[in-house]
Every structure is written in structure tokens, then in C-alpha cells.
Design a protein around this motif. Structure first.
Motif: not given
Lengths: 347, 347
Positions: B92-102
DNA sequence: TTTAGCACTTAGCACATTGAAGTGCTAAGA
DNA sequence: TCTTAGCACTTCAATGTGCTAAGTGCTAAA
């Protein structure tokens, strides 16, 4: 070379089989043929057609079904496209008879419509100018350091993306960057734009922004969106209809195929050169689709480029009806898009 | 009231059945229980549990499976949520660990992630301020009489739509209309905005544009988009996994249910009041889902509102593991969104 | 209250039976 | 040489049969 009677038999077998899905036996066939021969004669003819590879049996004592080669022969030499049913035509026209604000809406709706009409899975590809040109680029501040980037190409397509601006970028610098893009890239083809983005543009932008990569990435991302997001798929679920025991794992991989636009592109790829093209079974380049048939057709929106529509169904689909339908549909779609462009070009 | 031994047996049956999917027989069960009794005793206990409606048989001589009521009792009184596996947490954390623009990207990604982790179908609903306020409205001319309308609400959501401007509308009039909207509607809650759109706004706009309906329709359409398009579905295909003979027609209707956001909304509707809620079988309001179980959980993004995540799986799902997972997931998601808002609020 | 023992039920599987539909082949007729 | 009737043979699909494994309820004794 096939004799007249062989042609008649091959044609009848394809038509009967695509109609009711049951292998065709000699007795059943003889009763449906206009010529008066015995079932034994039919059997002999069938045997020679099988020797030629045009027919095959599902098991040693079954009736015949067409082979890939048989379908191919039928499609190439025997088939006459059906005239589209007027009820279908009415349905198409009434669906197109609404106000669409964007091309995407029209083309997406087309995929749904086509899948409904055929009860197969349908694909539509937006009309694409080979050398679509960048027509404009805008950045709209949304507050809270967020910005929407909008990109317009001269074939009428609009792409947008919001993103966050790093705090170390000041508004004036951003203005300058937009000016660079508008002055130097607008009017170029997308291919040229990509090239420039890898060569001199980063250097120029670097004068105003410390880390031009971040910003240019966003720009490039939208560009890519506009050159890859032009597929629409309708009636995915219809894949479940034609294969009595839907094997979950193959369904799964088919569905994921439909998510991967690059792979789909390669399947539909060659179609632009042809008018209406029928690919049967393993003639389709993608291995996952080797048990299906694909009918593709281009549609021509004059100076705004060409698009593709396609349906994917079982190899035993009723080709003449489907080819007729696809042919009519593309005409309607092309006309609808011409109207659309006419609206935005001329008012 | 249930005796301790009955509780033990009920609990064991639910756990074993949700684990391997096979009805649980008395002999099999006795070997897995920590108490030393004979299978006959277990049979007697099972019979009384069945009389109470907590267990049932699939046929007259089969082992027992929990009934809806049995699952309910288990979930309410016996279950202890599993601690989430550290490998899952890492994923979970690694998936959330990217830059999201929206936000949409984060929440959409969440649906996919959650479906992957559970191998069920997952839903996510964006955090929603009950009284989200209109924060800004922009019109960006794109050339060729086309305009992009952009709408920003104070919970960070951005909606946009391009449309054609009738030729009888001149740019100055459009400017005035935007001014009206920005002056009079920005800052109001969406509910209030809708109200004004039906009362005085059309009159004011009518002074500048001959047919205000067309224009206001577009505006209203975007508004609606922003208040209805907040659902994401992940792992639709997983529905195929749990039902050995996927009946095409029921699959079909389930899939179409997932397209209809209003119906989905009504299913997830009541969830906002609860923390983590488990609905089992026919407890779910929608009839199509009466053979499934639904676990919903809210997540709280402080002043930016609350959202919902949910998973839909077979009634025989391993509840303790799933509840633990959903619980952990929502914490991670909430934190990720708080970080996101922190970024755009404070930089 | 618990337990051993026993008669009984059911699903699921392997296996055989049968009928329908079809084939290939042969030998006689046109 | 082409066509055809007739026949033996093959296969599928549906149906039925028998057997086993797993389970149950009930009874009577501990």
C-alpha cells in the motif's frame, strides 16, 4: 479451382453454420440446397472440400464446419455484404442525432452503439491526422498553486491535465515558459514537437525555471495522452456471450488486453490502409485473439483525417450481415463527424 | 443465549468455511477444536445451532455452512479484526508513494489497489464535503468558437468540459456572464448554486445572452459532474472468481450496475454514518448483490470531508482478515490525502 | 450429558447403454 | 465417369447405474 457445385456447397455451409452454430451434415444440407442430388453426393463433395482445407470436422463423425481457410475463401470470393436493415439504420441515426460537444463523445458513443447493434465487442479510433499540429497551449491558474494545462491540436482534440507548481517557480517565469511554447512549438506537428522537447526546448526553458524536467514532463504527458488516448471500446461484456464456457483466465487476459491501448493499436494498426478488412482467427496478429474474427473499416473525415471502427466476434460470425453493418456505420459516423467539424470550423 | 461451546463451534465453522469453502462436517471439525468431545456431541450442538438459524446444510446429509444470521452473529460478537500483514502494508505504502497530481488519481488508484489486495471488487468514493463550495469558474477560449469551462470547488476537485459557443454570442457578453457567476456564485455551496441557477441567475444572464438556457445547461452539467462523478471501481473482473459457474446474465447485470453511479451510491449510501460496516447477503439493499457481502469503511480527511471505501466479495469471505485490511487501508488513504491537501494548501 | 454405533442420505465420480446424427466406402445404375 | 442407395462404423450427448466418501439423526448405554 472449385466447381460451381463446390462453391455452392461451401457457401451454404458457411452461411448455415454462422447462422445456427451447429456443424452441417450432408443430410441437413441437401434439404437446403436448390440442386437435386443425394446426400451421398454431398458427402463426396464435402470430402474433397475438406481435402482442400476449406472444411473440417469437429470429430471424426461430425458434420463439417468451415476452416479458417474456408472462411477466408468465402469472404474473399463468395460473400455479398447485406444491405443494412432499415431499423438498424434508424437506430444509428437517432443516436447520432444529439448535440455532441466533443469528438470524443461521438466516437465513444459509436463504440457502444456498434457493440449493441452487433452484440459483439466494438472498437472505435478517433480520426487522426498523420501530422496533427499543435494549435495552442494554455495554462490556467486554479488557485492554491495548481494549474490546468490545456492542449489543443488542429484536428479539434483537446487534452487537459491539472498539476501542482513547485513553490520555487514564480508566475512570471511560468509566463515566459508558456510564451516559449506558444511561439516556438505551436504550428509544428506533434512529431516535431516531441523532437524539440528532447533538444533545444529544455535549454531555453532552463533559463526561467531551475528544474525544467518537472514542468516539461507534464507537458509531454499531455502530448502523449493526446496521441495515445484515441481508442474506445464498447460492449466488452459481449465477449462472454460467444464461448459457452467462458474460461475466467482467458477472459481476464482479454479484458486486460483491452486496457492496453498500445497492444490494441498494434492489432488495429494496419487497418488504415484498407477499406474494409476481415481478419479471421490466427490471421489476427495478436495471439489472444486467434479464436476470434475482426472486421475493421476506415472512415474518412475529409481533411480531418481517417479513423477506424472495428468489431471483434467469433470466427463463426455472419460475415455478410456484419460487413454490411460496419460499412453502413462508418458512412454514418463519417458524416456525423463532418457535420461536427463543419459546425466548429464555420460558425 | 449461546453456551461457550456453541460459540466456539460457530466461530470455528465460520473460520474453516471462509477459509477453504467446504461445508464443515462434525468429524473434520472435532479434530480442529481445542476441546475433547466426540463427533456425536458436535453433531448435537450443530443441530441446535441449526435450529437457532445460525447454521444450515447445503443438502440433507452435508456438512454445515453458516447462514446469513450465522455470519452476522460471528461478525457482531466473535470476530477480531486481523492485524494487517506487513507485506500488504508495504505494498500500500509503496503504491501511495508516487507523485499524484489530482485527488481523483489517488482515489482511483486506491480502488485498484484494494481490489488487488483482496482479490475482490473494490469501490472508492472521493472525500466529499457536505457543503463543498464553488471556488472558481473559468472559461478558456480554445479557438474555433470552442470554449473550455473549468470549475473548481474548495475541496480541491476540478471539473472541466469543452463546448461550442453559438455564433450569436459575442465575447464581451460572455465576459459579463462569467463575471456574474464569479461575483455571485463563487463562495456559495453547490446546493445554493443549484438553487440560484433555477431562480435569479437565468434572468441576469438573459440580459447579455439571448438564450441563457444553452449556456447555463453546460454550467449545470459540469456542476453535476462534480457532484456525481466521485466513484471508482477496481477489479470488476474479480467478480468472475467467486461463483464457480459465472452465469453470464447475472454477471452482465452486475457489471451494468457498476456503471450506474446512482445505484451504487444508494448501496454505499448509508455508510457515511458508520465506521466500518459489514453487510451480508440480503442485508445489502440492492437485490443483485444479495449473494455477496459488502464491507464499507469511511475515511476522514479532516476539514476536507469524509470518503468511503468498500469491498464486495462472497458471503463466505474471511471477514477478520478483510476487516483488518480495510481498516488499515483507510488509515493509509486518509493520511495520503491529508498530505496531498497539505501540499496544495500550504506551499 | 456424553458417546459409540448404526441405519440412512447425498454428491460426485466412473462406467456402461442407447439413440441420433454423421461419415466413408462399396457396388450398382445412368 | 458421375451419382446414388445401402450399410457398417464412429462419435457425442444424454441417461442411467453402482459405488464410495462424507455426512447426518437417532438410540441406547455409560
Amino acid at each position: 479451382m472449385l466447381t460451381d457445385r463446390e462453391l455452392l456447397i461451401l457457401k451454404a455451409i458457411v452461411q448455415i453454420y454462422t447462422d445456427d452454430g451447429q456443424p452441417v451434415g450432408s443430410k441437413a444440407l441437401v434439404s437446403k440446397l436448390p440442386i437435386h442430388v443425394s446426400s451421398a453426393t454431398i458427402r463426396n463433395e464435402m470430402a474433397t472440400l475438406e481435402e482442400m482445407g476449406l472444411l473440417k470436422k469437429t470429430h471424426s463423425s461430425s458434420g463439417r464446419v468451415p476452416s479458417i481457410k474456408g472462411y477466408r475463401y468465402y469472404v474473399d470470393h463468395l460473400l455479398k455484404p447485406d444491405k443494412v436493415q432499415s431499423s438498424d439504420l434508424r437506430k444509428i441515426r437517432s443516436s447520432f442525432n444529439q448535440q455532441f460537444q466533443e469528438i470524443d463523445d461521438i466516437v465513444a458513443e459509436s463504440a457502444d452503439m456498434l457493440s449493441q447493434l452487433t452484440s459483439y465487442t466494438a472498437f472505435t479510433v478517433k480520426p487522426e491526422l498523420k501530422d496533427a499540429k499543435l494549435e495552442g497551449f494554455r495554462l490556467v491558474p486554479l488557485g492554491n498553486h495548481r494549474v490546468m494545462a490545456i492542449l489543443v491540436t488542429d484536428n479539434g482534440s483537446v487534452q487537459n491535465r491539472t498539476f501542482k507548481v513547485p513553490k520555487n517557480v514564480n508566475p512570471e517565469a511560468l509566463e515566459s515558459v508558456i510564451r516559449i511554447i506558444n511561439d516556438q512549438l505551436v504550428g509544428l506537428t506533434l512529431g516535431e514537437v516531441f523532437k524539440r522537447l528532447e533538444t533545444d526546448i529544455p535549454i531555453q526553458v532552463g533559463k526561467y525555471i531551475e528544474t525544467p524536467e518537472g514542468f516539461l514532463d507534464v507537458f509531454e504527458e499531455i502530448l502523449k495522452k493526446s496521441s495515445t488516448e484515441h481508442f474506445f471500446v464498447g460492449g466488452r461484456l459481449n465477449l462472454l456471450n460467444f464461448s459457452k464456457h467462458p474460461d475466467p483466465s482467458s477472459i481476464r487476459s482479454l479484458y486486460s488486453l483491452m486496457g492496453r491501448s498500445t497492444d490494441l493499436a498494434s492489432v488495429l494498426g494496419g487497418s488504415l490502409d484498407h477499406n474494409i478488412q476481415v481478419q479471421i482467427g490466427n490471421e489476427i496478429t495478436n495471439n489472444l485473439l486467434k479464436n476470434y474474427s475482426l472486421i475493421t473499416a476506415t472512415y474518412d473525415v475529409d481533411q480531418h483525417g481517417k479513423g477506424v471502427i472495428a468489431i471483434l466476434g467469433p470466427t463463426s460470425m455472419p460475415y455478410s450481415r456484419m460487413i454490411g453493418l460496419v460499412g453502413a456505420f462508418r458512412t454514418e459516423l463519417a458524416q456525423r463527424l463532418i457535420d461536427y467539424y463543419h459546425d466548429i470550423d464555420d460558425i
